[in-house]
Design an enzyme around this catalytic site. Structure first.
Site, PDB file in Angstrom:
ATOM      1  N   HIS A 159      35.652  95.285 -11.847  1.00 53.89           N
ATOM      2  CA  HIS A 159      35.479  95.587 -13.248  1.00 53.89           C
ATOM      3  C   HIS A 159      34.262  96.430 -13.463  1.00 53.89           C
ATOM      4  O   HIS A 159      34.000  97.158 -14.347  1.00 53.89           O
ATOM      5  CB  HIS A 159      35.557  94.503 -14.238  1.00 53.89           C
ATOM      6  N   ASP A 367      27.706 101.436 -16.196  1.00 50.99           N
ATOM      7  CA  ASP A 367      28.828 100.432 -16.723  1.00 50.99           C
ATOM      8  C   ASP A 367      30.144 100.940 -15.984  1.00 50.99           C
ATOM      9  O   ASP A 367      30.084 101.828 -15.476  1.00 50.99           O
ATOM     10  CB  ASP A 367      28.936 100.809 -18.201  1.00 50.99           C
TER      11      ASP A 367
END
Ligand code: GDG
Length: 471
Positions: A159, A367
């Site tokens: 992720h 991110d």
């Protein structure tokens, strides 16, 4: 149909409304096929560490799904979770070598907990199960399962971003981590650039061969690698927005800020999210575009996160100081520039807050994807939408090209983009929003789940020998 076995650090109870889009997607997948969701219970105990001292697996059944969890010893929590996962892998994978704490005890604890997970999962498996492992806490899990004789298809989804090869190579155990990855059949990443970082690392550090059809060959194994940008559940979020609390929140915010322009930031309080830089850019805006004084208000929700770690405590103090200074320097009796909320806000209220905002600031320094960017878009009124200001270093920037992309390290450039967002004509706002919605609807969380699982099936169907033979 094969059962699905999900393994992640934590398990979310899918019946609880607080569970987010990812939990909903996983629950949908599990409900279709039946299956198991395995992870840490979140509880610790204080006995000596080691496999023998761990208590058993706690299970509960929800429909066709078995939730299975284990407790961790305090020492395992400190070394596996705080230590290796969040003091080594999280900072390094977000390009923050300066914050990494390399300590051999962390690596040992990380391996020990992955072994514990494997030992506890193995007896629960059926031969036809498909296993899907999530995130950086569990990179070596497949290798541990394979060592016990597990031959099931195993996929892994990361992720968080993959750093450039030389940064990855700073981790003392990087070769072991990489070799462990090759025990999976499929490794899924958020973006093409993450994929290229992994491939370049494997080529240069492990002599891997990269085949243009998406396979890496090294350590006598063939690994399929692909980019599967995670999406959100647009439908689930829309119904949350239409529910009473979402609507109430929207009405209250619109009334409270009827004479102002509202900017919103929603993040975990994490150094990867670029929060101090965001406050500095907003300060630059007030300094150089003074027409925004007494008019623009930034609500920054910073949900508490990983508070047992020193770097997070430092960030908290930095944010307190920056928000105090901007309000002290620019605030008036009837207007404060920043409303800083260091608390968790109930998920059912978030759509109302997003919808009331004219601009969202999603400006991480790095991110994996960033689901807040997508949630903000999904919550907008399509006839009068707000504008997304998005960091080019969020994985979402590869997909959401119609957002205003910024470099969060550049306060001046970010302030200019915020000014542009605040003054953007309605026609342009609608055009950009509509294009962005097409993307997030097409690549939603259901697309993500099914495309990953289809690719896993396909990767397994291509026997390694067959792939090797065709080289
Ligand atoms: C990791 C990767 C990747 C935030 N504050 C509150 C709250 N949130 C919710 C948001 C959103 C979620 O948390 C945050 O998701 P992000 O994707 O933005 O970031 P991470 O938590 O860092 O997630 C990231 C993601 O995994 C999925 O693959 O995109 O890159 O870092 O859903 O709404 N929710 C509630 N109160 C808050 O105060 N209820």
């Amino acid at each position: 149909m094969s059962r699905l076995v999900i393994v992640s650090n934590r398990v979310a109870d899918p019946r609880k409304a607080a569970a987010g889009g990812l939990a909903v997607a996983i629950k949908d997948g599990l409900q279709q096929t039946g299956g198991v969701w395995f992870g840490w219970s979140g509880k610790t105990f204080t006995d000596a560490p080691g496999v023998a001292s761990h208590s058993g697996v706690h299970t509960q059944t929800v429909g066709k799904v078995q939730l299975a969890t284990v407790d961790l010893s305090q020492q395992d929590y400190e070394t596996y979770y705080l230590g290796y996962s969040n003091n080594v892998l999280w900072p390094v994978f977000h390009n923050r070598l300066d914050l990494a704490q390399f300590d051999v005890r962390f690596a040992t604890g990380y391996r020990r907990v992955n072994q514990l997970f494997a030992q506890r999962i193995f007896p629960l498996l059926k031969p036809s199960d498909v296993i899907w492992v999530h995130d950086y806490h569990l990179i070596p899990l497949a290798a541990e399962l394979r060592a016990m004789g597990c031959t099931n298809p195993i996929g892994f989804f990361l992720h968080i971003p993959v750093p450039p090869p030389l940064i990855m190579a700073a981790i003392p155990e990087h070769e072991w981590l990489m070799r462990s990855l090759f025990a999976y059949d499929l490794v899924g990443l958020q973006t093409e650039s993450d994929m290229m970082h992994l491939v370049r690392y494997a080529e240069t550090e492990a002599g891997a061969q990269w085949r243009p059809d998406g396979y890496l060959r090294a350590f006598n194994r063939t690994l399929r690698v692909g980019a599967f940008p995670i999406g959100m559940d647009v439908g689930e979020f829309a119904s949350l927005a239409d529910a009473r609390e979402g609507l109430d929140m929207f009405a209250r915010m619109r009334e409270e800020y009827s004479r102002r322009q509202l900017l919103i930031g929603v993040d975990r309080l994490d150094y990867s999210k670029g929060l101090p830089q965001r406050i500095q850019a907003f300060r630059y805006l007030l300094e150089h575009y003074p027409e925004n004084r007494k008019r623009a208000t930034l609500i920054q929700i910073a949900a508490p996160s990983r508070e047992d770690l020193g770097a997070y405590d430092h960030l908290r103090r930095e944010m307190d100081s920056l928000c105090g200074a901007i309000n002290g320097d620019y605030g008036e009796l009837d207007w404060m520039p920043v409303r800083y909320i260091h608390r968790n806000v109930a998920r059912r209220r978030l759509p109302g807050v997003y919808r009331a905002a004219h601009v969202a600031l999603v400006t991480p320094l790095r991110d994996g994807m960033n689901l807040v960017a997508k949630e903000f878009l999904a919550a907008q009124d399509p006839a009068d939408p707000g504008v997304l200001v998005l960091s080019r270093f969020a994985g979402a920037a590869e997909q959401l090209k119609e957002a205003l992309l910024v470099n969060p390290y550049d306060s001046q450039g970010t302030a200019q983009a915020i000014e542009r967002a605040l003054t953007m004509p309605l026609g342009e706002r609608i055009e950009r929003h509509s294009a962005l919605m097409t993307t997030i609807r097409q690549y939603d969380v259901h697309w993500w789940r099914t495309s990953f699982l289809d690719a896993l099936k396909q990767a397994v169907a291509q026997a390694p020998e067959a792939v090797a033979d065709t080289q």
